[in-house]
Design a protein around this motif. Structure first.
Motif, PDB file in Angstrom:
ATOM      1  N   GLU A  75       0.836  -1.208   0.000  1.00 35.93           N
ATOM      2  CA  GLU A  75       0.000   0.000   0.000  1.00 35.93           C
ATOM      3  C   GLU A  75       0.868   1.255   0.000  1.00 35.93           C
ATOM      4  O   GLU A  75       0.585   2.232  -0.688  1.00 35.93           O
ATOM      5  N   PHE A  76       1.944   1.199   0.767  1.00 37.74           N
ATOM      6  CA  PHE A  76       2.859   2.337   0.850  1.00 37.74           C
ATOM      7  C   PHE A  76       3.509   2.605  -0.501  1.00 37.74           C
ATOM      8  O   PHE A  76       3.641   3.745  -0.931  1.00 37.74           O
ATOM      9  N   LYS A  77       3.892   1.528  -1.187  1.00 38.00           N
ATOM     10  CA  LYS A  77       4.495   1.658  -2.524  1.00 38.00           C
ATOM     11  C   LYS A  77       3.521   2.344  -3.483  1.00 38.00           C
ATOM     12  O   LYS A  77       3.901   3.222  -4.261  1.00 38.00           O
ATOM     13  N   LYS A  78       2.244   1.977  -3.400  1.00 40.95           N
ATOM     14  CA  LYS A  78       1.230   2.587  -4.264  1.00 40.95           C
ATOM     15  C   LYS A  78       1.093   4.087  -3.983  1.00 40.95           C
ATOM     16  O   LYS A  78       0.894   4.881  -4.904  1.00 40.95           O
ATOM     17  N   ILE A  79       1.198   4.465  -2.720  1.00 45.15           N
ATOM     18  CA  ILE A  79       1.154   5.889  -2.351  1.00 45.15           C
ATOM     19  C   ILE A  79       2.315   6.618  -3.019  1.00 45.15           C
ATOM     20  O   ILE A  79       2.152   7.668  -3.624  1.00 45.15           O
ATOM     21  N   TYR A  80       3.507   6.037  -2.926  1.00 39.35           N
ATOM     22  CA  TYR A  80       4.688   6.666  -3.527  1.00 39.35           C
ATOM     23  C   TYR A  80       4.589   6.746  -5.039  1.00 39.35           C
ATOM     24  O   TYR A  80       5.042   7.706  -5.644  1.00 39.35           O
ATOM     25  N   GLU A  81       4.013   5.733  -5.643  1.00 42.24           N
ATOM     26  CA  GLU A  81       3.862   5.738  -7.102  1.00 42.24           C
ATOM     27  C   GLU A  81       3.002   6.907  -7.569  1.00 42.24           C
ATOM     28  O   GLU A  81       3.210   7.443  -8.647  1.00 42.24           O
ATOM     29  N   ARG A  82       2.051   7.326  -6.748  1.00 44.76           N
ATOM     30  CA  ARG A  82       1.215   8.484  -7.106  1.00 44.76           C
ATOM     31  C   ARG A  82       2.025   9.776  -7.083  1.00 44.76           C
ATOM     32  O   ARG A  82       1.778  10.689  -7.853  1.00 44.76           O
ATOM     33  N   PHE A  83       3.002   9.853  -6.183  1.00 47.36           N
ATOM     34  CA  PHE A  83       3.861  11.043  -6.097  1.00 47.36           C
ATOM     35  C   PHE A  83       4.883  11.089  -7.231  1.00 47.36           C
ATOM     36  O   PHE A  83       5.337  12.150  -7.620  1.00 47.36           O
ATOM     37  N   PHE A  84       5.275   9.919  -7.725  1.00 46.36           N
ATOM     38  CA  PHE A  84       6.309   9.827  -8.759  1.00 46.36           C
ATOM     39  C   PHE A  84       5.794   8.976  -9.922  1.00 46.36           C
ATOM     40  O   PHE A  84       6.329   7.904 -10.197  1.00 46.36           O
ATOM     41  N   PRO A  85       4.767   9.456 -10.630  1.00 42.20           N
ATOM     42  CA  PRO A  85       4.132   8.634 -11.669  1.00 42.20           C
ATOM     43  C   PRO A  85       5.029   8.325 -12.864  1.00 42.20           C
ATOM     44  O   PRO A  85       4.818   7.322 -13.541  1.00 42.20           O
ATOM     45  N   GLU A  86       6.033   9.160 -13.116  1.00 43.89           N
ATOM     46  CA  GLU A  86       6.900   8.945 -14.273  1.00 43.89           C
ATOM     47  C   GLU A  86       8.217   8.278 -13.898  1.00 43.89           C
ATOM     48  O   GLU A  86       9.158   8.258 -14.682  1.00 43.89           O
ATOM     49  N   SER A  87       8.287   7.747 -12.700  1.00 46.45           N
ATOM     50  CA  SER A  87       9.535   7.170 -12.203  1.00 46.45           C
ATOM     51  C   SER A  87       9.276   5.797 -11.599  1.00 46.45           C
ATOM     52  O   SER A  87       8.143   5.392 -11.395  1.00 46.45           O
ATOM     53  N   SER A 142      11.932   0.791  -5.128  1.00 47.75           N
ATOM     54  CA  SER A 142      12.994   0.571  -4.146  1.00 47.75           C
ATOM     55  C   SER A 142      13.066   1.700  -3.130  1.00 47.75           C
ATOM     56  O   SER A 142      13.286   1.466  -1.946  1.00 47.75           O
ATOM     57  N   TYR A 143      12.833   2.937  -3.586  1.00 47.88           N
ATOM     58  CA  TYR A 143      12.845   4.057  -2.641  1.00 47.88           C
ATOM     59  C   TYR A 143      11.716   3.895  -1.621  1.00 47.88           C
ATOM     60  O   TYR A 143      11.934   4.069  -0.416  1.00 47.88           O
ATOM     61  N   ALA A 144      10.530   3.532  -2.087  1.00 52.19           N
ATOM     62  CA  ALA A 144       9.393   3.334  -1.182  1.00 52.19           C
ATOM     63  C   ALA A 144       9.704   2.248  -0.153  1.00 52.19           C
ATOM     64  O   ALA A 144       9.361   2.391   1.025  1.00 52.19           O
ATOM     65  N   GLN A 145      10.380   1.183  -0.574  1.00 53.29           N
ATOM     66  CA  GLN A 145      10.742   0.115   0.366  1.00 53.29           C
ATOM     67  C   GLN A 145      11.683   0.639   1.453  1.00 53.29           C
ATOM     68  O   GLN A 145      11.514   0.317   2.634  1.00 53.29           O
ATOM     69  N   HIS A 146      12.660   1.454   1.059  1.00 50.56           N
ATOM     70  CA  HIS A 146      13.601   1.997   2.036  1.00 50.56           C
ATOM     71  C   HIS A 146      12.919   2.994   2.967  1.00 50.56           C
ATOM     72  O   HIS A 146      13.180   3.005   4.171  1.00 50.56           O
ATOM     73  N   VAL A 147      12.059   3.833   2.412  1.00 45.53           N
ATOM     74  CA  VAL A 147      11.348   4.808   3.250  1.00 45.53           C
ATOM     75  C   VAL A 147      10.447   4.060   4.232  1.00 45.53           C
ATOM     76  O   VAL A 147      10.426   4.383   5.430  1.00 45.53           O
ATOM     77  N   PHE A 148       9.745   3.061   3.738  1.00 44.78           N
ATOM     78  CA  PHE A 148       8.878   2.263   4.612  1.00 44.78           C
ATOM     79  C   PHE A 148       9.692   1.670   5.763  1.00 44.78           C
ATOM     80  O   PHE A 148       9.290   1.761   6.927  1.00 44.78           O
ATOM     81  N   ARG A 149      10.828   1.068   5.430  1.00 41.51           N
ATOM     82  CA  ARG A 149      11.690   0.457   6.465  1.00 41.51           C
ATOM     83  C   ARG A 149      12.078   1.481   7.518  1.00 41.51           C
ATOM     84  O   ARG A 149      12.041   1.221   8.713  1.00 41.51           O
ATOM     85  N   SER A 150      12.417   2.703   7.070  1.00 39.96           N
ATOM     86  CA  SER A 150      12.863   3.724   8.023  1.00 39.96           C
ATOM     87  C   SER A 150      11.718   4.232   8.900  1.00 39.96           C
ATOM     88  O   SER A 150      11.946   4.657  10.021  1.00 39.96           O
ATOM     89  N   PHE A 151      10.481   4.165   8.401  1.00 37.86           N
ATOM     90  CA  PHE A 151       9.325   4.609   9.180  1.00 37.86           C
ATOM     91  C   PHE A 151       8.790   3.520  10.113  1.00 37.86           C
ATOM     92  O   PHE A 151       8.148   3.815  11.110  1.00 37.86           O
ATOM     93  N   ASP A 152       9.017   2.269   9.776  1.00 35.14           N
ATOM     94  CA  ASP A 152       8.505   1.143  10.562  1.00 35.14           C
ATOM     95  C   ASP A 152       9.390   0.957  11.790  1.00 35.14           C
ATOM     96  O   ASP A 152      10.192   0.040  11.873  1.00 35.14           O
ATOM     97  N   THR A 153       9.205   1.840  12.761  1.00 40.06           N
ATOM     98  CA  THR A 153      10.124   1.896  13.905  1.00 40.06           C
ATOM     99  C   THR A 153      10.042   0.677  14.816  1.00 40.06           C
ATOM    100  O   THR A 153      11.005   0.359  15.499  1.00 40.06           O
TER     101      THR A 153
END
Length: 192
Positions: A48-60, A64-75
């Motif tokens: 779900e988090f990856k899908k959120i990020y895809e909306r912010f970066f539709p042309e990119s 992998s960035y979403a996975q890393h950001v998710f990891r850093s937020f999942d405290t």
């Protein structure tokens, strides 16, 4: 009455978030209501988090960035984000002080969560960030930043560390603060 209670944010979480963020009780309540609608389970999965990020970066490629950001937020390392983790992440990345944002950036680059950053980890995150940059924007990057490896090399050079040394959080934060050119290497903000 019992139903309303179960869907309401606990007073403890509300007070904690009011204390640790700049958000008002009204803002937090609205976000909670939206969060519950979007995530009825009360948790955001990596997908779900990856899908959120895809909306912010539709042309990119944001995967992998979403996975890393998710990891850093999942405290709490449970593989999901609850409302509190989500709001604290939102606060740290949008309205927080520069040093708090850099603390978060450190956790993003600390891929193995051992409290240090290596050049390999810098390269891994630079590769993920680079995938966010649309091709036409990549073509306009300076020669020393036009590949993920060059960006990682340039960023690592700001920390005055050898190839095999590691970087502590304080060194990372100070290195970025002391070098104006470092901040844009640790993030990508679309110009559109």
């Amino acid at each position: 009455m019992g139903n309303a209670k179960s869907s309401a944010m606990s007073k403890e979480i509300l007070e904690d978030l009011k204390l640790n963020t700049k958000f008002t009780e009204n803002e937090l309540s609205q976000w909670y209501e939206n969060f519950q609608k979007q995530c009825p389970s009360g948790r955001i999965t990596p997908e779900e988090f990856k899908k959120i990020y895809e909306r912010f970066f539709p042309e990119s490629d944001a995967t992998s960035y979403a996975q890393h950001v998710f990891r850093s937020f999942d405290t709490n390392d449970d593989g999901t984000l609850d409302f509190k983790e989500y709001i604290i992440a939102l606060h740290m990345t949008s309205t927080g002080k520069t040093e708090r944002k850099l603390e978060w950036a450190f956790s993003l680059f600390d891929v193995d969560k051992n409290g240090y950053i290596t050049k390999a980890e810098v390269t891994e995150i630079c590769q993920a960030i680079f995938k966010l940059i649309p091709k036409e924007d990549q073509d306009n990057l300076p020669a020393d930043e036009n590949t993920p490896e060059k960006r990682a090399e340039k960023l690592w050079s700001y920390f005055d560390k050898k190839e095999n040394e590691r970087l502590a959080e304080g060194e990372f934060i100070q290195g970025v603060l002391d070098n104006e050119g470092a901040i844009h290497l640790i993030q990508y903000e679309p110009t559109k």
